[in-house]
Motif scaffolding. Structure first.
Motif, short mmCIF file in Angstrom:
data_model
loop_
_atom_site.label_atom_id
_atom_site.label_comp_id
_atom_site.label_asym_id
_atom_site.label_seq_id
_atom_site.Cartn_x
_atom_site.Cartn_y
_atom_site.Cartn_z
N ILE A 62 -1.14 -6.37 5.49
CA ILE A 62 -1.00 -7.67 6.10
C ILE A 62 -1.68 -9.07 5.21
CG2 ILE A 62 -1.55 -9.16 8.29
CD1 ILE A 62 -1.09 -6.70 9.79
N ILE A 63 -1.09 -9.68 4.99
CA ILE A 63 -1.72 -10.84 4.06
C ILE A 63 -1.16 -12.23 4.63
CG2 ILE A 63 -1.39 -9.59 1.82
CD1 ILE A 63 1.06 -10.77 1.24
N GLY A 64 -1.84 -13.48 3.90
CA GLY A 64 -1.66 -14.67 4.37
C GLY A 64 -2.52 -15.38 4.04
N PRO A 65 -2.47 -16.91 4.39
CA PRO A 65 -3.57 -17.84 4.07
C PRO A 65 -4.95 -17.61 4.76
CG PRO A 65 -1.96 -18.90 5.28
CD PRO A 65 -1.41 -17.36 5.21
N PRO A 66 -5.88 -18.08 4.36
CA PRO A 66 -7.10 -18.22 5.39
C PRO A 66 -6.78 -18.90 6.66
CG PRO A 66 -7.25 -19.72 3.49
CD PRO A 66 -6.22 -18.83 3.30
N LYS A 80 -3.32 -0.23 17.93
CA LYS A 80 -2.32 0.19 18.66
C LYS A 80 -1.71 1.27 17.85
CE LYS A 80 0.89 -0.77 21.97
NZ LYS A 80 0.37 -0.96 23.24
N LEU A 81 -1.67 1.19 16.59
CA LEU A 81 -0.98 2.44 15.88
C LEU A 81 -1.81 3.66 15.68
CD1 LEU A 81 0.82 0.37 12.89
CD2 LEU A 81 1.91 1.48 15.05
N ARG A 82 -3.25 3.59 15.97
CA ARG A 82 -4.29 4.37 15.85
C ARG A 82 -4.56 4.81 14.38
NH1 ARG A 82 -2.81 8.28 21.14
NH2 ARG A 82 -3.23 6.80 22.55
N THR A 83 -4.36 3.95 13.41
CA THR A 83 -4.62 4.14 12.03
C THR A 83 -6.16 3.66 11.49
OG1 THR A 83 -3.64 1.97 11.42
CG2 THR A 83 -2.28 3.61 11.67
N ALA A 84 -6.41 3.86 10.45
CA ALA A 84 -7.46 3.32 9.88
C ALA A 84 -7.29 1.84 9.47
CB ALA A 84 -8.00 4.01 8.41
N HIS A 85 -8.31 0.84 9.72
CA HIS A 85 -8.19 -0.61 9.50
C HIS A 85 -9.07 -0.80 8.29
CE1 HIS A 85 -9.33 -4.92 10.87
NE2 HIS A 85 -8.13 -4.78 9.93
N LEU A 86 -8.34 -1.24 7.00
CA LEU A 86 -8.80 -1.35 5.87
C LEU A 86 -9.18 -2.93 5.46
CD1 LEU A 86 -7.10 1.14 3.57
CD2 LEU A 86 -8.98 1.69 5.15
N THR A 87 -10.21 -3.30 5.43
CA THR A 87 -10.67 -4.62 5.21
C THR A 87 -11.50 -4.83 3.94
OG1 THR A 87 -12.60 -5.15 6.32
CG2 THR A 87 -10.80 -5.42 7.59
N VAL A 137 -3.71 0.26 7.77
CA VAL A 137 -3.35 -1.00 7.83
C VAL A 137 -4.39 -1.84 6.96
CG1 VAL A 137 -3.00 -3.15 9.23
CG2 VAL A 137 -2.40 -0.88 10.15
N MET A 138 -4.05 -2.54 6.06
CA MET A 138 -4.75 -3.11 5.01
C MET A 138 -4.69 -4.68 5.20
SD MET A 138 -5.17 -2.99 0.90
CE MET A 138 -4.78 -1.36 1.01
N GLU A 139 -5.70 -5.28 5.59
CA GLU A 139 -5.64 -6.87 5.60
C GLU A 139 -6.35 -7.44 4.61
OE1 GLU A 139 -8.46 -9.90 6.20
OE2 GLU A 139 -9.34 -8.22 7.28
N GLY A 140 -5.62 -8.58 4.22
CA GLY A 140 -6.20 -9.57 3.20
C GLY A 140 -6.30 -9.05 1.89
N PHE A 141 -5.54 -8.08 1.60
CA PHE A 141 -5.43 -7.58 0.12
C PHE A 141 -4.17 -7.04 -0.22
CE2 PHE A 141 -5.90 -4.93 -3.65
CZ PHE A 141 -7.10 -5.34 -4.18
#
Length: 478
Positions: A62-66, A80-87, A137-141
């Motif tokens: 999941i990507i996007g502007p600040p 919800k998906l019961r996955t690892a949350h990577l930030t 789920v990886m956020e911001g990368f």
């Protein structure tokens, strides 16, 4: 092999089995990992991959502007998906000690972290059991095209990529009211998402680096890199408007993540058109065959062809055809088996009409390996069928076909010489209708996933309806 003398016959079970068990997708994944990993022992490596039951776990970026809501939406999706949350924050925190210290030092000096460090951290993280078994789920990368290509080079190819997009003015306004809970790291907003708990309200702090000048600088940096990043993930990319309520954004993102991408596996259409005499099966089969390069297979035409070719099955069918009786199922099935097993049918796909007419014939078709992946019932009221057939006639000189209501002859001379086929007499039509109605219910019970189409309308309207159910996934039954 000279196919004019001895046609090449391909067992129908090949394509049916491959589609049912996802052989193409499995082979594709194995080859991808083999090329990326380059193991010393390829056979052992492939066997180990086959033993893992982890091919369908979520892998999301999941990507996007600040200030677009990446952190909140990704956290909700991971929960919800019961996955690892990577930030980026927890990736650094969970890195090896030496690497962690180097990355923290670079952050302290406000220097960019090299791509190879990020790749090492992410590679180690996604190999941990929680990511392997449950997904991530990886956020911001990634934040640059270089980073995107680097993670792809080590075999990290997300199945879904979500871009949260919003106008810059909206993002700057959002950032102004952004607040962070220093205890939990949760994000709140003074206008859109203010916590109800007074305890949480008292400890909220302004988010560092989200002033107007900081946001302008971040947005300039984001726009400089985003196009390059998106070219790396255009296959599974979904853009979601982030300028709407958080619940609506999450619903759109989660709906997309729950969907399956269209497979690249070779797909051989196997279509069966069922319906009463005069329902338009031949017309629809011709339209499908023309547009999608399918082989139109008419049961009646195949029997006539077998008789003309003087084949063994054709000779068997002659007495029954002469007496206007049903040809035995065994004979018809053998004629169809030989035709549907030929190379053109197996490679291009086929649309069968005029068969099956009974449940026994439908079962026999399936037992021979010819399992249709689309079955359509063309429903037409009996009165409309009688009107269609009893009022049609043929010009014996030109061969043109006319209908007294919908396509009448233009001159009296043509009208005078028109001839009606014996099978189009009202008595014969009603007889064929009675035969069809006697068996239609049991055939419908056999083909439980069949789609029913209103065929009492313009042929091209009917075709559009059938076409939509062929090119799109079938609706799920509740």
């Amino acid at each position: 092999m000279d196919q004019t003398k001895r046609p090449l016959l391909i067992p129908p079970e090949f394509s049916t089995y491959a589609e049912k068990h996802g052989i193409f997708e499995m082979y594709k994944k194995l080859m991808e990992q083999l090329i990326i990993s380059k193991p010393a022992d390829p056979v052992a490596f492939l066997i180990d991959l086959l033993k893992r039951d982890t091919h369908d776990v979520p892998q999301v970026i999941i990507i996007g502007p600040p200030a677009s809501g990446k952190k909140t939406i990704s956290k909700m999706c991971a929960t919800k998906l019961r996955t690892a949350h990577l930030t980026t924050e927890n990736l650094i925190t969970e890195a090896e000690t030496d690497l962690k210290m180097k990355m923290l030092e670079l952050q302290k000096k406000k220097q960019p972290i090299p791509t190879d460090m990020w790749v090492k951290v992410i590679e180690d993280r996604v190999k941990l059991p929680d990511c392997v078994k449950k997904g991530w789920v990886m956020e911001g990368f990634p934040q640059t095209r270089e980073q995107a290509l680097a993670i792809q080079a080590i075999g990290i190819h997300p199945k879904h990529c979500v871009l949260l997009d919003a106008p810059d003015t909206v993002l700057i306004e959002r950032a102004h009211g952004k607040r962070v809970d220093p205890k939990t790291g949760d994000i709140y907003h003074t206008t859109f998402d203010w916590p109800s708990s007074t305890e949480i309200q008292s400890r909220l702090e302004e988010a560092e680096g989200y002033g107007e000048e900081d946001m302008v600088a971040k947005l300039i940096e984001y726009h400089r890199h985003i196009d390059g990043i998106l070219t790396c993930f255009n296959k599974g990319l979904k853009t979601v408007n982030a300028d709407q309520p958080q619940a609506d954004v999450f619903l759109q993102v989660f709906t997309y993540l729950c969907g399956q991408a269209r497979t690249n596996a070779p797909h051989t259409p196997r279509v069966v058109l069922l319906g009463a005499t005069g329902s338009g099966k031949g017309v629809q089969a011709s339209l499908l065959a023309t547009k999608y390069n399918l082989v139109s297979v008419s049961c009646g035409s195949m029997i006539k062809q077998a008789i003309a070719d003087e084949t063994k099955e054709g000779q068997t069918a002659i007495p029954y055809v002469n007496k206007d009786m049903m040809v035995p199922d065994v004979t018809v099935m053998e004629i169809l088996r030989q035709r549907l097993s030929q190379l053109d049918c197996m490679s291009r796909g086929w649309v069968l009409h005029g068969y099956p007419r009974t449940r026994e014939q439908a079962e026999g078709l399936t037992q021979e390996g010819f399992v249709p992946n689309r079955v359509f019932f063309l429903n037409v009221p009996n009165d409309s069928v009688v009107e269609r057939l009893t009022l049609r006639a043929t010009d014996p000189i030109t061969g043109d076909r006319y209908h007294m209501l919908y396509n009448p002859p233009r001159t009296e001379d043509v009208k005078a010489r028109l001839q009606k086929l014996p099978k189009d007499e009202a008595e014969q039509v009603n007889k064929r209708l009675a035969t069809y109605n006697a068996y239609v219910e049991e055939i419908s019970d056999f083909y439980v996933d069949a789609q029913h189409v209103n065929a009492d309308q313009d042929p091209h309207t009917v075709f559009e309806c059938i076409e939509s159910m062929i090119v799109n996934p079938l609706p799920r039954k509740v």
